[in-house]
Design a protein around this motif. Structure first.
Motif, PDB file in Angstrom:
ATOM      1  N   ARG A   1       1.262   3.686  -8.976  1.00 31.10           N
ATOM      2  CA  ARG A   1       0.380   2.918  -8.096  1.00 31.10           C
ATOM      3  C   ARG A   1      -0.314   1.822  -8.897  1.00 31.10           C
ATOM      4  NH1 ARG A   1      -2.207   7.845  -4.560  1.00 31.10           N
ATOM      5  NH2 ARG A   1      -2.486   9.333  -6.236  1.00 31.10           N
ATOM      6  N   ALA A   2      -0.650   0.745  -8.191  1.00 27.20           N
ATOM      7  CA  ALA A   2      -1.375  -0.339  -8.865  1.00 27.20           C
ATOM      8  C   ALA A   2      -2.178  -1.143  -7.858  1.00 27.20           C
ATOM      9  CB  ALA A   2      -0.401  -1.256  -9.598  1.00 27.20           C
ATOM     10  N   LEU A   3      -3.254  -1.728  -8.354  1.00 30.90           N
ATOM     11  CA  LEU A   3      -4.049  -2.683  -7.579  1.00 30.90           C
ATOM     12  C   LEU A   3      -3.685  -4.070  -8.076  1.00 30.90           C
ATOM     13  CD1 LEU A   3      -7.394  -0.731  -7.869  1.00 30.90           C
ATOM     14  CD2 LEU A   3      -5.975  -0.921  -5.824  1.00 30.90           C
ATOM     15  N   VAL A   4      -3.437  -4.989  -7.147  1.00 34.15           N
ATOM     16  CA  VAL A   4      -3.034  -6.346  -7.528  1.00 34.15           C
ATOM     17  C   VAL A   4      -3.845  -7.368  -6.736  1.00 34.15           C
ATOM     18  CG1 VAL A   4      -0.673  -5.769  -8.224  1.00 34.15           C
ATOM     19  CG2 VAL A   4      -1.133  -6.237  -5.830  1.00 34.15           C
ATOM     20  N   PRO A   5      -4.071  -8.557  -7.307  1.00 30.66           N
ATOM     21  CA  PRO A   5      -4.771  -9.588  -6.541  1.00 30.66           C
ATOM     22  C   PRO A   5      -3.915 -10.007  -5.339  1.00 30.66           C
ATOM     23  CG  PRO A   5      -4.592 -10.183  -8.862  1.00 30.66           C
ATOM     24  CD  PRO A   5      -3.704  -9.012  -8.646  1.00 30.66           C
ATOM     25  N   ARG A   6      -4.572 -10.295  -4.241  1.00 31.17           N
ATOM     26  CA  ARG A   6      -3.846 -10.760  -3.064  1.00 31.17           C
ATOM     27  C   ARG A   6      -3.464 -12.213  -3.215  1.00 31.17           C
ATOM     28  NH1 ARG A   6      -6.661  -8.976   2.511  1.00 31.17           N
ATOM     29  NH2 ARG A   6      -5.683 -10.887   3.228  1.00 31.17           N
TER      30      ARG A   6
ATOM     31  N   LYS B   1      -6.127 -15.234   0.995  1.00 29.55           N
ATOM     32  CA  LYS B   1      -7.266 -14.670   1.724  1.00 29.55           C
ATOM     33  C   LYS B   1      -6.969 -14.686   3.226  1.00 29.55           C
ATOM     34  CE  LYS B   1     -10.676 -14.447  -1.565  1.00 29.55           C
ATOM     35  NZ  LYS B   1      -9.896 -14.477  -2.777  1.00 29.55           N
ATOM     36  N   GLU B   2      -5.923 -15.405   3.569  1.00 24.11           N
ATOM     37  CA  GLU B   2      -5.581 -15.519   4.996  1.00 24.11           C
ATOM     38  C   GLU B   2      -4.927 -14.222   5.477  1.00 24.11           C
ATOM     39  OE1 GLU B   2      -6.659 -18.310   6.547  1.00 24.11           O
ATOM     40  OE2 GLU B   2      -7.464 -18.724   4.554  1.00 24.11           O
ATOM     41  N   GLU B   3      -4.141 -14.309   6.518  1.00 21.71           N
ATOM     42  CA  GLU B   3      -3.531 -13.115   7.099  1.00 21.71           C
ATOM     43  C   GLU B   3      -2.640 -12.396   6.073  1.00 21.71           C
ATOM     44  OE1 GLU B   3      -1.549 -14.366  10.630  1.00 21.71           O
ATOM     45  OE2 GLU B   3      -3.409 -14.656  11.729  1.00 21.71           O
ATOM     46  N   PHE B   4      -2.671 -11.072   6.128  1.00 24.86           N
ATOM     47  CA  PHE B   4      -1.906 -10.262   5.173  1.00 24.86           C
ATOM     48  C   PHE B   4      -0.883  -9.426   5.932  1.00 24.86           C
ATOM     49  CE2 PHE B   4      -0.918  -6.582   2.592  1.00 24.86           C
ATOM     50  CZ  PHE B   4      -0.873  -7.093   1.302  1.00 24.86           C
ATOM     51  N   GLN B   5       0.334  -9.355   5.393  1.00 27.71           N
ATOM     52  CA  GLN B   5       1.368  -8.531   6.004  1.00 27.71           C
ATOM     53  C   GLN B   5       1.691  -7.353   5.087  1.00 27.71           C
ATOM     54  OE1 GLN B   5       3.785 -11.331   8.483  1.00 27.71           O
ATOM     55  NE2 GLN B   5       5.414  -9.953   7.866  1.00 27.71           N
ATOM     56  N   SER B   6       1.536  -6.138   5.606  1.00 22.97           N
ATOM     57  CA  SER B   6       1.882  -4.939   4.833  1.00 22.97           C
ATOM     58  C   SER B   6       3.396  -4.747   4.830  1.00 22.97           C
ATOM     59  CB  SER B   6       1.216  -3.705   5.452  1.00 22.97           C
ATOM     60  OG  SER B   6      -0.175  -3.889   5.521  1.00 22.97           O
ATOM     61  N   LEU B   7       3.859  -3.910   3.887  1.00 26.93           N
ATOM     62  CA  LEU B   7       5.302  -3.709   3.750  1.00 26.93           C
ATOM     63  C   LEU B   7       5.587  -2.232   3.466  1.00 26.93           C
ATOM     64  CD1 LEU B   7       8.178  -5.001   3.264  1.00 26.93           C
ATOM     65  CD2 LEU B   7       7.488  -5.291   0.885  1.00 26.93           C
TER      66      LEU B   7
ATOM     67  N   VAL C   1       2.366   1.184  -3.921  1.00 21.11           N
ATOM     68  CA  VAL C   1       2.675   2.560  -4.309  1.00 21.11           C
ATOM     69  C   VAL C   1       4.185   2.746  -4.277  1.00 21.11           C
ATOM     70  CG1 VAL C   1       2.341   5.022  -3.782  1.00 21.11           C
ATOM     71  CG2 VAL C   1       0.570   3.376  -3.153  1.00 21.11           C
ATOM     72  N   LEU C   2       4.735   3.326  -5.335  1.00 18.21           N
ATOM     73  CA  LEU C   2       6.143   3.713  -5.347  1.00 18.21           C
ATOM     74  C   LEU C   2       6.196   5.232  -5.442  1.00 18.21           C
ATOM     75  CD1 LEU C   2       9.248   3.206  -5.714  1.00 18.21           C
ATOM     76  CD2 LEU C   2       8.810   3.111  -8.170  1.00 18.21           C
TER      77      LEU C   2
ATOM     78  N   LEU D   1       5.326   1.104  -0.794  1.00 16.47           N
ATOM     79  CA  LEU D   1       4.317   0.632   0.170  1.00 16.47           C
ATOM     80  C   LEU D   1       3.503  -0.486  -0.470  1.00 16.47           C
ATOM     81  CD1 LEU D   1       2.743   4.102   1.151  1.00 16.47           C
ATOM     82  CD2 LEU D   1       4.673   2.986   2.252  1.00 16.47           C
ATOM     83  N   TYR D   2       3.130  -1.446   0.345  1.00 14.92           N
ATOM     84  CA  TYR D   2       2.290  -2.564  -0.133  1.00 14.92           C
ATOM     85  C   TYR D   2       1.316  -2.891   0.984  1.00 14.92           C
ATOM     86  CZ  TYR D   2       1.217  -7.383  -1.777  1.00 14.92           C
ATOM     87  OH  TYR D   2       0.603  -8.540  -2.203  1.00 14.92           O
ATOM     88  N   TYR D   3       0.018  -2.799   0.703  1.00 19.54           N
ATOM     89  CA  TYR D   3      -0.973  -3.033   1.773  1.00 19.54           C
ATOM     90  C   TYR D   3      -2.277  -3.578   1.192  1.00 19.54           C
ATOM     91  CZ  TYR D   3      -2.495   1.616   0.234  1.00 19.54           C
ATOM     92  OH  TYR D   3      -2.896   2.688  -0.522  1.00 19.54           O
ATOM     93  N   ALA D   4      -3.090  -4.153   2.064  1.00 17.17           N
ATOM     94  CA  ALA D   4      -4.349  -4.776   1.629  1.00 17.17           C
ATOM     95  C   ALA D   4      -5.439  -3.734   1.456  1.00 17.17           C
ATOM     96  CB  ALA D   4      -4.788  -5.805   2.674  1.00 17.17           C
ATOM     97  N   ALA D   5      -6.191  -3.831   0.363  1.00 20.03           N
ATOM     98  CA  ALA D   5      -7.371  -2.974   0.165  1.00 20.03           C
ATOM     99  C   ALA D   5      -8.623  -3.692   0.687  1.00 20.03           C
ATOM    100  CB  ALA D   5      -7.538  -2.620  -1.301  1.00 20.03           C
ATOM    101  N   ASP D   6      -8.745  -4.981   0.387  1.00 19.67           N
ATOM    102  CA  ASP D   6      -9.853  -5.788   0.909  1.00 19.67           C
ATOM    103  C   ASP D   6      -9.414  -7.247   0.899  1.00 19.67           C
ATOM    104  OD1 ASP D   6     -10.103  -6.746  -1.703  1.00 19.67           O
ATOM    105  OD2 ASP D   6     -11.774  -5.431  -2.191  1.00 19.67           O
TER     106      ASP D   6
END
Length: 454
Positions: A213-218, A221-227, A249-250, A237-242
């Protein structure tokens, strides 16, 4: 007033200090337990002992579905509000689901599942980075409760005082401080040393899959698409935290890693291992798409963590091996109590533990009676959720799905917080449609058997 969590640095004890409750472990579960106890008994002296000397950003994303938000609202309404406010900034508008085996791709707009839960149960789920929930709970706690840089080296019943437990604490200096506590709560994760001491039932077992798992900069700031990408024997999995951070996450089926970090499932890697871990992730996803490979390549090596998935088998011994009641002035909370497959229920169950523990302390005071009643109320529910989580996790891997379909679920247990319980009710309703009493210390004692104490 609140101090910024970033400013929370090392706190040393005087040589000997006495508290009513020592909570070992300063993750979200331990901090939530402190909130619950202090809400039910504001006069209690509580110390949360956290081995790290600073709460630095680390770990993965977590989800609190409606049940977790309900429990958090009962013990710390301020934290629940801050978490929901944080979610407003995520601006996550859609999720793409890709299945490499069937070569299919599906775009789902919004979050229909969360919309449905909000409509049905009155509280919207929320997600965040693990450390963000930890920071919020630490920030909402009264100053002096969280003791950073406090590594517990031993826990012994005090021979001179039957009502006390002596906890040796090693700071970063060579001095070993001793804390005396009336009660001890183990909130120290999957490989809980408190559990080893008071229950002594060995370590949890490897479940055939590993997580990175890792936290990465987005990027925007506009719309975010999870994967959500499903590969041959892995899921990404790839999703927005804030508004500024995303999480990936793999999860992959593979043999047990030779080295296992027994300190924390959120453990930060050693800086020098980071690049090696990134290479390992890239090797494991080489058949995925370019977007995923670029996300991983852009990751700061220091932010990646990896560990095996270790749980206590919720089907062994009719579920009784998951969480065994403690004895004496001890109890467990969160992963220390019920380590289960990471499918989105773990943190919520820790919040439920904290809320129920608070209800028991409110009814029975800080006592062994309160701890035993808490376990009586929480164990059957935890067993059932762990069984459901086990089946869900196994069914998501091609190799394990047939085995998962043969597992026999226990009977859905009644739980005093569930509205309109019936044995054939929908699992989602049983899980999420819960309510807690107002927490204050003026309520008559009530046992789970229904007996009201004078």
């Amino acid at each position: 007033g609140r101090g910024s969590t970033q400013e929370l640095k090392k706190v040393f004890f005087p040589t000997m200090k006495k508290v009513d409750v020592a909570i070992v472990g300063g993750g979200p579960g331990g901090l939530a337990a402190a909130h619950g106890i202090l809400r039910a008994k504001p006069s209690a002296k509580v110390a949360v002992l956290e081995r790290r000397s600073e709460l630095t950003p680390m770990g993965a994303g977590i989800v609190l579905l409606s049940n977790g938000m309900r429990a958090l609202s009962a013990i710390c309404p301020g934290a629940a509000k801050r978490l929901l406010d944080l979610n407003e900034t995520r601006n996550s508008t859609a999720t793409t689901y890709i299945n490499s085996a069937t070569k299919t791709e599906k775009l789902v707009k919004g979050n229909p599942s969360w919309d449905d839960k909000e409509r049905r149960y009155g509280l919207r789920p929320a997600s965040a980075a693990w450390y963000q929930l930890q920071h919020i709970l630490a920030d909402e706690l009264q100053p002096g409760v969280l003791k950073l840089g406090s590594r517990v080296t031993s826990i012994e019943c005090d021979e001179d005082d039957a009502s006390g437990v002596q906890i040796s604490i090693d700071g970063s200096s060579d001095d070993v401080d001793v804390l005396k506590a009336g009660f001890v709560i183990g909130a120290d994760g999957f490989f809980s040393r408190v559990r080893a001491k008071v229950v002594g039932d060995g370590n949890p077992t490897y479940q055939g899959s590993r997580l990175w798992r890792a936290l990465v900069p987005r990027a925007s700031k506009e719309e975010f698409q999870s994967l959500v990408y499903s590969g041959e024997n892995y899921t990404f999995l790839y999703y927005a935290a804030d508004s500024s951070t995303a999480c990936w996450v793999l999860a992959k089926t593979m043999p047990e890693p030779e080295k296992t970090d027994k300190t924390s499932m959120q453990a930060r890697n050693q800086e020098e291992n980071g690049e090696e871990i990134i290479r390992e992730v890239l090797d494991n996803i080489e058949d995925s798409n370019e977007e995923i490979i670029n996300i991983v390549k852009a990751t700061d090596p220091a932010s990646v963590t990896t560990h095996g998935v270790y749980v206590r088998d919720p089907f062994a011994n009719e579920g009784r091996d998951l969480w065994k009641p403690a004895t004496g002035p001890y109890t467990l909370i969160g992963d220390a109590a019920h380590p289960m497959r990471p499918v989105g229920n773990g943190t919520a169950m820790a919040m439920e533990d904290a809320a129920e523990l608070a209800c028991c302390v409110q009814s029975f005071g800080l006592s062994e009676e309160a701890f035993r009643e808490y376990e009586l109320r929480r164990i059957p529910r935890s067993q059932f959720v762990a069984q459901k989580s086990q089946i869900t996790a196994m069914a998501s891997y091609k190799k394990m799905s047939e085995e998962a379909s043969k597992l026999q679920l226990m009977k859905m247990p009644n739980h005093l917080r569930v509205a309109n319980f019936s044995e054939d009710m929908d699992y989602e309703d049983w899980l999420h449609d819960i309510a807690y009493p107002e927490l204050s210390s003026e309520v008559p004692a009530f046992h789970v058997t229904g007996k009201v104490e004078a």
